[in-house]
Design an enzyme around this catalytic site. Structure first.
Site, PDB file in Angstrom:
ATOM      1  CB  CYS A  95     -10.255   2.839   4.907  1.00 43.12           C
ATOM      2  SG  CYS A  95     -11.399   1.475   5.151  1.00 43.12           S
ATOM      3  CB  CYS A  96     -15.239   3.124   6.919  1.00 44.51           C
ATOM      4  SG  CYS A  96     -14.744   1.599   5.530  1.00 44.51           S
ATOM      5  CG  HIS A 131      -1.977  -0.532   1.470  1.00 47.97           C
ATOM      6  ND1 HIS A 131      -2.516  -1.921   0.888  1.00 47.97           N
ATOM      7  CD2 HIS A 131      -3.326  -0.939   1.232  1.00 47.97           C
ATOM      8  CE1 HIS A 131      -3.217  -2.930   0.829  1.00 47.97           C
ATOM      9  NE2 HIS A 131      -4.109  -2.013   1.293  1.00 47.97           N
ATOM     10  CG  HIS A 157     -10.905  -4.726  -2.740  1.00 52.42           C
ATOM     11  ND1 HIS A 157     -10.175  -3.294  -2.033  1.00 52.42           N
ATOM     12  CD2 HIS A 157     -10.593  -5.425  -0.932  1.00 52.42           C
ATOM     13  CE1 HIS A 157     -10.498  -2.648  -0.971  1.00 52.42           C
ATOM     14  NE2 HIS A 157     -10.356  -3.771  -0.181  1.00 52.42           N
ATOM     15  CB  CYS A 184     -14.738   2.348   1.526  1.00 48.54           C
ATOM     16  SG  CYS A 184     -13.522   3.560   2.852  1.00 48.54           S
ATOM     17  CD  GLU A 220     -11.930  -5.322   2.662  1.00 53.50           C
ATOM     18  OE1 GLU A 220     -10.855  -4.780   1.810  1.00 53.50           O
ATOM     19  OE2 GLU A 220     -11.828  -4.897   4.179  1.00 53.50           O
ATOM     20  CD  GLU A 262     -14.851  -1.298   2.678  1.00 52.06           C
ATOM     21  OE1 GLU A 262     -14.101  -2.531   2.267  1.00 52.06           O
ATOM     22  OE2 GLU A 262     -13.412  -0.947   3.258  1.00 52.06           O
ATOM     23  N   GLY A 322      -0.973  -2.068  -5.923  1.00 51.96           N
ATOM     24  CA  GLY A 322      -2.065  -3.290  -5.321  1.00 51.96           C
ATOM     25  C   GLY A 322      -3.599  -2.456  -5.229  1.00 51.96           C
ATOM     26  CG  HIS A 323      -6.034  -0.688  -2.108  1.00 50.80           C
ATOM     27  ND1 HIS A 323      -7.179   0.177  -2.531  1.00 50.80           N
ATOM     28  CD2 HIS A 323      -6.819  -0.506  -1.588  1.00 50.80           C
ATOM     29  CE1 HIS A 323      -8.144   0.724  -2.397  1.00 50.80           C
ATOM     30  NE2 HIS A 323      -8.122   0.387  -1.355  1.00 50.80           N
TER      31      HIS A 323
END
Lengths: 643, 643
Positions: B401-402, B127, B258, B335, B317, B333, B176-177
Site C-alpha cells: 500500500c505505501c 477489502h 487500525h 500510509c 497496525e 505506517e 472493513g477497511h
C-alpha cells in the site's frame, strides 16, 4: 585429595524468616497445586498405556518432563519434611512410569500413546531426550532422598536403552533441548556406571560437529515443519545457534540461542569438566561465563532478553547481542534464572571463587524467586524489569516448565548453602539454620543465626564434642564494601583474612561454642550500568545487600517514569512486617517532573517541566505484582543533585 | 457564499529545490518502478479475465487497489507533466479494468478470477469496497486531469452496482477497511450525482450500529478464519474497534484501531460534514483530532505505534493508549502519515485554522517523505524514531500500500499549497512556484520565491493586468516564534495582521508587481514532550523550521545512546549541497558518557561515568537510512548545562 562438593540437603536445616516460609509454602501450596494441575491437564492420565486425548484436548511431547520435575521437587521435600500423603502420590506416579515403560526400556508416554511413529525420529524438535533427562534427575533425587531404588531402576533401564541407541558407535544423535547431559552425570555419580558419563560427554562432544538437526528438519509433516521453521529457520538460514549447535562446545565464546538450553548445557559441561578435569572445557566455561555475566545479564540476574526477534527465527527465548538488555520487553525466563543457579553452583565447585556464588545469590533473591507469587500459587514465565501494569503471574502455562522448576529449586535450597572438601568448609549463603558436618570422622554442627537479607549480622556457632582443626571459608559478597569478622568477640584483620577467591579464610582448632560474628554492611546502593547498555543509560537501580529493588505504581501518585532520583539521595530503610510478607522498604525524597502550567500540547519548544520534591518508595523486585496491578520499574532516571 | 476549496494542481507549478526534484524522481523513478512491480508480481495479469496464479504464486484480494493507486498517481503526474509513454500505459491499464468489468458493473479481478464464491461475502475481511474506493479515486483523478471519461464511466457503473447492493433499503453492509466513503464524495463532486454522497454517508452512519462484522466472522473457511481471528479476535473479545466499528462515528472521541482505516474514515467524515454542514460530525472530528494530535502522534507526525499487541488481536497496525509512543518499535505506517495529510487537508477546508496545516506540513517534511529513499527506489512501511541499525527501506512489500500511496501524494502535491474562497486566497505551504488564480473573473498570477524549508524568507509577487481587491492569507506556522512581513518593503504590524486562525490577513487592492516578503525565523529548537509520554522523558528532539532532525551513527564515533545534549547548546547550521541531496546539517558540542577507567563490570555501585565534550551532528529525519546502515535516534538525552 577430596574435591569440593556441596553438602546435601538432608544434612542442612533452614529455619530463617526469609526462606523457611517460602519452602513451607512451596511444600504446602505449590507442590500440591502442580500435582493437581498435572492431573487436571491430563499429564498423569497420559502415563497410562493406551491413553488418548479427549476431543479438543491437546497432548504435548514435553508433558512427562513436568511430572518428572514435580517428582524431583516432591522427593527433595520428603527428604527434609516427611509427608505420607505426598509420599504415596510420589510412589503412585513412579508406578505409572514403571508400568508404561516399554520392554526395551523406552519411556515417553507421548510417543508410546500418541505418536509412536515419531519415536526417536526428531531429536531436535520432540524433546524426548529432554524428558528423559528430567526423569533421570527425578530418579536420582528420589533414590538419594528416600533410599528407594524404584524410580532409579526405571531410569537406569531407560538410560541403558538410550546408550544402546545413541552410545559410542551407534546413531549420531543428540538432544535439541539439552538436559539429559547433566542428568547422566548425576546418574553416573549415583550408580558409578561410567557409561552414563561417557554418553553425557558424547552428547556434548557431538554438538557443533554434525548436520543432524538440519537433516532432521527435512521431510517433516506440515504441522511439525511449521514449528520447526519457527524455531530453527530453514535452508541457508538454519539457526544452529538456537540450540548451541553452531560450534563445538569447547570453541564457544559467546552465549547464544535459547537461554535455558544454554544453561543446561553449560551445567553439563561443568559436570564433565569436574569429573574429567579437562582444562579445555573449563576454559570454554570461563569465557562463556564472562560473556553472560558481564555482557548479557540483567541486574536481577535475568538472562535471555528476547521472546522472538521481529520476523526471524533468531533469538527465540534467548540471548541476543552483547549489552542488549531492554527492560520492558525483557523475556528473562524464570527457568533461565534457575539454570544460572545450576550452572554457577557447578562452576563454584570446579573453581571455588565467590563470583559464582555472587551470581547464584543474585538469582536466588531476585531473578528466580520473582517467578512465584508470595502466596505460592501464581508464576511468572517472563520476568521483565519494567511493566506498564499488564504483566501478571498466572497459575499455569501450557508450556509449564517454570512452576515445577521453581518447586524443585526451593525444595532443594539446602544443598546450595554449604560446600566441603575434607577439612575445608565453605559457607556460601547466609541463611539461618544448621548443617551437620563430618570432618575427618568428627561430627561438627555449624549453626547460623541471621536475619539475612534484611539484617547485616550473621552469627556462626560451632558445636562439637571434640575440638577439631578445620578451615571455615565465609563468602564476602562482592556487593559488600565494609565487613567485620569477630571470632569470640575478637576482631579479625579482615584485609588479611580475605582470600583471593573472595572468601574469609578462618583456619583454627575450633572448639564447641566458638562463635564467629560476621557483619556485612548493607547501605542502599545506587547501581549504574556499563554505558554500552542503551536501555539503562542515565538510570540507576537500587540494591541493598543482595536484594534488587523496584518501584511500583501503587506506592506513588506520580507516574513512575516522571520520577528522578538524585545521586546524593539519602534513604531510610524500614522493615515492614505486614507488607509483602515482611520486607525492608526503601524511602527517599526524589524529584518528580511536573508541569507548572498544565498544557495539552504534546510537543513544546520551551522547557516547561519543573522538578518538584516527591517521596520515592522502593520494594524488593521479587515482591512486585503482589498488590494491585500497576506500572513497575527497576531502572530509575538518575539526576544530578541540586546541591 | 463560496466555500473554501483547494486550488487544483493543474493551476499550480512547483519549481523549488526541495519538492521539484522529489516530484521529478517520483515521476521518473517511482511511478515507473511501481508499474513494473505491478506487472512483475501479477497484479496487471490478474486483470485479464480467466487468469489463474501460476503454481506457487499467491494472488491477493487487495491487488486491484495497488494498480488503482498507481493509475491515480500517474494521472496526477500527466496533469503537470504530459508523457505519451506513461499516458499509453494508463490507457492500457484502464482498458484492462473496463474489459474485466462484469455486466452488472462489479469489478474486482480477484473475485472475478480467483474466488468468485466470495464475492461480497465478507466485507470486513476481503477489502472489495476498499479496492472499489481506490478505483473510484483513480477514475476521478483521471477524468479531472485528462478530461477523458474512460475510467470515470467504468467506476460510475461500479459505484451504481454498489449502490444497488448496499444502498438505502438494501443489504446493510460497510467496508472493513474504509476508503470508498471518501472516494464516493469525490465521485459525487465530479458527477453531481447525489446518490454517491448518500451512499458514503450511509456507510459512515452504519458504523458502530450493527453486528455485521461479527456475523461475517462466523462459518468462515479455516484459512480465512485464522486471519479473521488475528485481526478481529473472536467471541466476546471481538475487536470492533479495530476498524472503528465500536461506536457510531458521531460518538467517537478517541482514535482507536487500525490507523490507516481511521484516517480514511475521518477524511470521509470531514468530506460529508463539508457537503452537509452537519455540526455533530464536525464536533466529533474536532474531538478525534485533539486526541490524535495531542495524545497519539509522534513528533514526526507518525501515528499508530503498534505493530501488534503481545498475544492479542488488539492494536494491529494501530492506535494504543494515549501517550504510548515508543520510539524503537514505532509502527507509524507511511500510509497513516499520508492519511493524516488527507484528513487535515479536509479539516482545514471545513474550518480554516493553521493547526490543520501545521500538522499537514509536519507530515509532509517528516513522517510522509521519510517513507521513500532519496533516490526514489526504496520504501519504508514502518517509520520508527529510533533504530539499532537493522531497519531499512525495501523496494516493495507483499502488502504494497505505501509505495503507490506516496507516489500519488507527491504527484498531487500542488493541490495542498493554496486554497481559495472567492476573494480570499490562502497560502498554506511555502514552496517555490506559482499559482494561476481566478479572482472574480480576473486572472491573477501569484508567484512564490523561496528556498524553504532551508531558508527563512518567502517572497510573493502578484502579477495581474488589472489591480484587484482580494485578501491574502499567509500561514504563520505554529513552530515560528518570530515573523516579519513586508509589503513592497513596508513592514506590516505583525501582531495586528495575525488572524485568530493563525494566518496573516493581508487585504488590499493588489496591483501587478506588488511584493510580500515573509520572514519566518528558523532557529534550532529543542523540543520537549508532555511528561505523560514515558518514552521521551528527559529527552529532546531537534527541529528547525518544519524539519525534525535525528542523529545517525555514521556521523558519530560514540554510540548514540551515550550522547547528552545540554539545554543551552549552541548550534551551527550549514547547508551541505552534496550531502543527502542537499540538507541543512545541525552541529553542536554535546557530552558523551565515557568511562575514565574502563572496566568490564556490567553493574557498578560507584558512579564511574564521566561526560566529555563531543560533537553532535543532526540530519533531517526524513533523510535517515540513506547512507551506511547504523543506529538512529530522534530523541536525545537532555542534560542540564554545566554552566
Amino acid at each position: 585429595m577430596q574435591k569440593l562438593h556441596p553438602i546435601p540437603l538432608q544434612r542442612v536445616t533452614i529455619s530463617d524468616n526469609f526462606w523457611e516460609p517460602r519452602i513451607r509454602r512451596n511444600r504446602e501450596v505449590s507442590i500440591p497445586a502442580i500435582y493437581q494441575l498435572c492431573e487436571d491437564t491430563g499429564r498423569l492420565a497420559m502415563l497410562h498405556k493406551g491413553w488418548k486425548p479427549a476431543p479438543g484436548q491437546e497432548a504435548h511431547f514435553f508433558w512427562d518432563s513436568d511430572v518428572a520435575k514435580w517428582l524431583e521437587a516432591a522427593s527433595y521435600s520428603l527428604a527434609t519434611h516427611p509427608d505420607p500423603v505426598l509420599g504415596q502420590k510420589v510412589e503412585a506416579a513412579i508406578e505409572l512410569f514403571a508400568n508404561i515403560q516399554e520392554p526395551d526400556g523406552y519411556l515417553n508416554s507421548y510417543f508410546i500413546n500418541i505418536a509412536p511413529e515419531y519415536r526417536w525420529k526428531n531429536l531436535s524438535f520432540f524433546h524426548e531426550l529432554y524428558c528423559a533427562g528430567h526423569l533421570i534427575e527425578a530418579g536420582v533425587a528420589h533414590f538419594q532422598t528416600t533410599g528407594k531404588p524404584t524410580l532409579l531402576n526405571v531410569v537406569r533401564r531407560y538410560a541403558d536403552h538410550i546408550y544402546e541407541v545413541f552410545g559410542p558407535g551407534k546413531r549420531v544423535g543428540m538432544p535439541g533441548h539439552q538436559e539429559i547431559e547433566l542428568a547422566l552425570v548425576k546418574l553416573f555419580r549415583t550408580t558409578g556406571d561410567s557409561r552414563y558419563l561417557e554418553l553425557s560427554q558424547l552428547f556434548l562432544d557431538r554438538r557443533g560437529q554434525t548436520t543432524v538437526f538440519q537433516d532432521e528438519g527435512r521431510n517433516l509433516p506440515p504441522t511439525v515443519a511449521q514449528w520447526y521453521r519457527q524455531f530453527y529457520g530453514e535452508g541457508e538460514h538454519f539457526n544452529t545457534a538456537y540450540c548451541q549447535d553452531h560450534l563445538p562446545v569447547r570453541q564457544q565464546t559467546k552465549a547464544v540461542g535459547h537461554a535455558v538450553r544454554a544453561m543446561y548445557m553449560y551445567s553439563a559441561m561443568a559436570d564433565v569438566a569436574y569429573e574429567t578435569g579437562e582444562p579445555e572445557l573449563s576454559a570454554a566455561l570461563r569465557r562463556l561465563w564472562g560473556n553472560v555475566c558481564c555482557r548479557q545479564m540483567y541486574v536481577t540476574g535475568g538472562i535471555g532478553p528476547s521472546r522472538r526477534k521481529k520476523g526471524t527465527a533468531d533469538d527465540f527465548e534467548g540471548f541476543t547481542e552483547d549489552y542488549d538488555l531492554p527492560n520492558l520487553t525483557a523475556y528473562a525466563e524464570t527457568c533461565a534464572a534457575i539454570g544460572m543457579i545450576f550452572w554457577n553452583h557447578r562452576l563454584f565447585h570446579l573453581e571455588p571463587d565467590r563470583r559464582y556464588m555472587d551470581i547464584l545469590e543474585r538469582e536466588l533473591y531476585n531473578g528466580a524467586i520473582c517467578g512465584v507469587s508470595l502466596d505460592g500459587t501464581h508464576f511468572f514465565y517472563e520476568n521483565p524489569l519494567q511493566s506498564k501494569g499488564d504483566h501478571h503471574r498466572q497459575t499455569w502455562y501450557s508450556v509449564a516448565c517454570c512452576p515445577p522448576n521453581l518447586a524443585r529449586l526451593l525444595a532443594s535450597l539446602g544443598q546450595y548453602i554449604y560446600s566441603q572438601a575434607e577439612r575445608d568448609v565453605y559457607v556460601n549463603l547466609y541463611i539461618q539454620g544448621d548443617v551437620r558436618l563430618d570432618i575427618g570422622g568428627q561430627a561438627v554442627l555449624l549453626q547460623q543465626q541471621t536475619n539475612y537479607p534484611w539484617e547485616e549480622t550473621i552469627r556462626l556457632t560451632v558445636q562439637t564434642d571434640q575440638s577439631t582443626n578445620f578451615t571455615l571459608h565465609l563468602r564476602l559478597p562482592e556487593w559488600c564494601r565494609r565487613a567485620e569478622v569477630l571470632i569470640n568477640d575478637t576482631p579479625v584483620n579482615v584485609a588479611r583474612a580475605v582470600n583471593t577467591n573472595g572468601y574469609f579464610r578462618l583456619e583454627r582448632e575450633w572448639k564447641s561454642g566458638d562463635q564467629i560474628t560476621l557483619t556485612l554492611a548493607m547501605p542502599v546502593e545506587q547501581i549504574e550500568t556499563h554505558p554500552a547498555v542503551p536501555d539503562n543509560i542515565g538510570c540507576v537501580a537500587l540494591q541493598r545487600g543482595p536484594v534488587v529493588y523496584c518501584l511500583e505504581q501503587c506506592d506513588h501518585t506520580v507516574p513512575l517514569h516522571q520520577l528522578v532520583l538524585p545521586r546524593n539521595a539519602q534513604f531510610t530503610t524500614h522493615f515492614e512486617p505486614d507488607l509483602l510478607h515482611g520486607v525492608i522498604v526503601l524511602r527517599t525524597i526524589g524529584l518528580a517532573a511536573t508541569e507548572p502550567n498544565p498544557t495539552h500540547l504534546l510537543y513544546r519548544q520551551d522547557p516547561s517541566l519543573t522538578y518538584e520534591p516527591c517521596e520515592i518508595t522502593a520494594i524488593p523486585y521479587y515482591a512486585w505484582d503482589n498488590r494491585q496491578p500497576g506500572a513497575m520499574r527497576v531502572w530509575i532516571r538518575s539526576g544530578v543533585s541540586k546541591e
